[in-house]
Motif scaffolding. Sequence first.
Motif, PDB file in Angstrom:
ATOM      1  N   GLY A  20      -8.695   9.576   2.601  1.00 31.31           N
ATOM      2  CA  GLY A  20      -7.690   9.543   4.024  1.00 31.31           C
ATOM      3  C   GLY A  20      -8.222  10.819   4.697  1.00 31.31           C
ATOM      4  N   ASP A  73      -9.574   0.794  -7.029  1.00 35.72           N
ATOM      5  CA  ASP A  73      -8.453   1.743  -6.671  1.00 35.72           C
ATOM      6  C   ASP A  73      -8.626   2.432  -5.491  1.00 35.72           C
ATOM      7  N   GLY A  83      -2.916   3.326   3.999  1.00 34.60           N
ATOM      8  CA  GLY A  83      -2.575   3.442   2.787  1.00 34.60           C
ATOM      9  C   GLY A  83      -3.509   4.640   1.943  1.00 34.60           C
ATOM     10  N   MET A  84      -4.457   5.051   2.444  1.00 32.24           N
ATOM     11  CA  MET A  84      -5.143   5.828   1.832  1.00 32.24           C
ATOM     12  C   MET A  84      -4.677   7.243   1.521  1.00 32.24           C
ATOM     13  N   ARG A  85      -5.113   8.028   0.638  1.00 36.20           N
ATOM     14  CA  ARG A  85      -4.467   9.156   0.121  1.00 36.20           C
ATOM     15  C   ARG A  85      -5.353  10.257   0.852  1.00 36.20           C
ATOM     16  N   TYR A 102      -7.131   3.371  -3.081  1.00 32.50           N
ATOM     17  CA  TYR A 102      -6.051   4.339  -2.700  1.00 32.50           C
ATOM     18  C   TYR A 102      -5.895   5.661  -3.551  1.00 32.50           C
ATOM     19  N   ARG A 110       0.843  -1.224   0.041  1.00 28.45           N
ATOM     20  CA  ARG A 110      -0.067   0.146   0.066  1.00 28.45           C
ATOM     21  C   ARG A 110       0.916   1.134  -0.076  1.00 28.45           C
ATOM     22  N   GLN A 131      -4.927   6.460  -6.656  1.00 23.47           N
ATOM     23  CA  GLN A 131      -3.715   6.333  -7.346  1.00 23.47           C
ATOM     24  C   GLN A 131      -3.791   6.620  -8.874  1.00 23.47           C
TER      25      GLN A 131
END
Length: 592
Positions: free
Chosen positions: A320, A433, A309-311, A435, A248, A437
């Motif tokens: 996040g 997806d 692992g989140m943005r 996260y 992640r 990205q």
Amino acid sequence: MKHIHFIFNTLFFLTSVCFGTRVMYAQTSDTPNVIIIITDDQGYGDLGYTGNPHVQTPNIDAFAKEGIRFNNFYVSPVCAPTRSSLMTGRYSLRTGIRDTYNGGAIMASNEVTIAEMLKQADYKTGIFGKWHLGDNYPSRPMDQGFDESLIHLSGGMGQVGDFTTYFQGNRSYFDPVLWHNGKQEAYEGYCSDIFAKNAIDFIEENHQQPFFCYLSFNAPHTPLQVPDSYYQRYKDIDPASGFDGDSRPFVAMSERDKEDARKVYAMVSNIDDNVGRLLQKLEALNIADNTLVVIMTDNGPQQIRYVAGMRGRKGSVYRGGVRVPFFVRYPNKWKGNRNIETIAAHIDVLPTISEVCHVKMPEDRKIDGVNLVPILEKKKVQTEDRSLFFYWTRRYPVLYQNMAVQKGQYKLVGHTDYNAQIEGFELFNIKEDPYEQYNLIQDKKEIAESLKTDLDRAFNELMASENILNQPKILIGSEHENPVFLNRNDAGGERGIWDQEEIYGKWDVSIAEGSYNIKFRFVKPVPKGGTMFLETKGRIDQLKNEIDNTEYIEMTNVQLPKMDCDLIPFYSVGNKKIFPFWVEMQKVNVDQ
């Protein structure tokens, strides 16, 4: 039938007393107790259950395992918007909430809160901790349906808006002066322990009738202060370790980030212990099965640390910042230890409680949330056609800046100009997806355009809300609050108004006609020889200050007419105009 029911309850009560059986008295499955526990700036990753190898949260982890876990639950990117939506079932802009300060964290008094809704069924209601939806009448919790209120002011203890703790510096979380039912009272101990203890006392005192307890911890919000015994558990850990082989995306942590994480984890462990005490009290009172308990957080983490692992983090519309843990337990009704993947949000809590507790929602306004009971009862429901709207910029929403809409598995994010073409946005498939990205905007423009239409519709509708067009006012001279303390959190004016001295500031008020004694308090002492000005709707009162190095300037017997206005105070000395830290306005001879 009512008489038969009364006789049965009386016989049951007498039998229970004789044989020592615990009694729930007026509580029934139609009127379960409701407890909402919410923490402040605790991100999705700040629990052992969500994969953090360092933080110790055995009580909340156990609650999550035995309860119902909403794995795709969303809130707003920052505090006050989340709390207004939680309390009302409506997007924050409908309620008048648009920011965390700058005068944007005052909820309109015409909003109906969960507490007010439950009062229809004679619930006893209490709040303990953070409110952050207005510190003056008519927006305080005691004006919005809460029988018992123990809170700090503004967005956080030790902040400029919470002037009773501001000058305690690095001890603002210890032995604080809090506001109990609108009055200042001194308390001993650590803030989270104080709020939890008083919540538990409230539960014990009111468990013979249905109650609503809103335990809203101000931790682990900054300042990161915690009892040393908790910090010692984490002082030697490396919060960035333990993720070898984890694919992640993680943000690198500086030494400052690591030290902040240690303090946060210590604060979270303290919260966990207090949650454990509250849950044990429910068991001891024999009301756990008939109590709906929710545990959640208000937004992502403020500092850089593990967030699964989140943005993004607090303030961001990426996951996040807005995805949080949300755990529910109600043993009398729902089987636990299961996951729910359906998208849900803070706006859904009020409609769900309405259904569970058999009380009517407000029918004279739009409720944006949906009732989650069918999902909790494993019924097939269609929610994929629902759009969730997210935003946050300082002071007022800025079109397409930190703004997003999510519908089903797709999410459109704007960090662009108001007139940008669709290529200026980001499009993510959250299911594939998680996260965020991979921007799919070039490949799926048709989906992006459809989501942009939803985003435009939501933005335009919300910005036309009555409570945004006519922002909530603080009432001065009311018998419900006298004196009134105007604090920096609720002051408007220049962007980013906080603890600066030479800055333009004002309060949006409605003044009752009368004579007032007005005290102006400054962040730093001011020199003599200047003039204190008070502007109210073109009217100016002034006073020459002859006291040197003073923190206070007081005007007495100021005659003010009835008016709605911007209240603008400043001290003019030399070439400076200094804005007060807070203003106390006391109407003389007001009926109490």
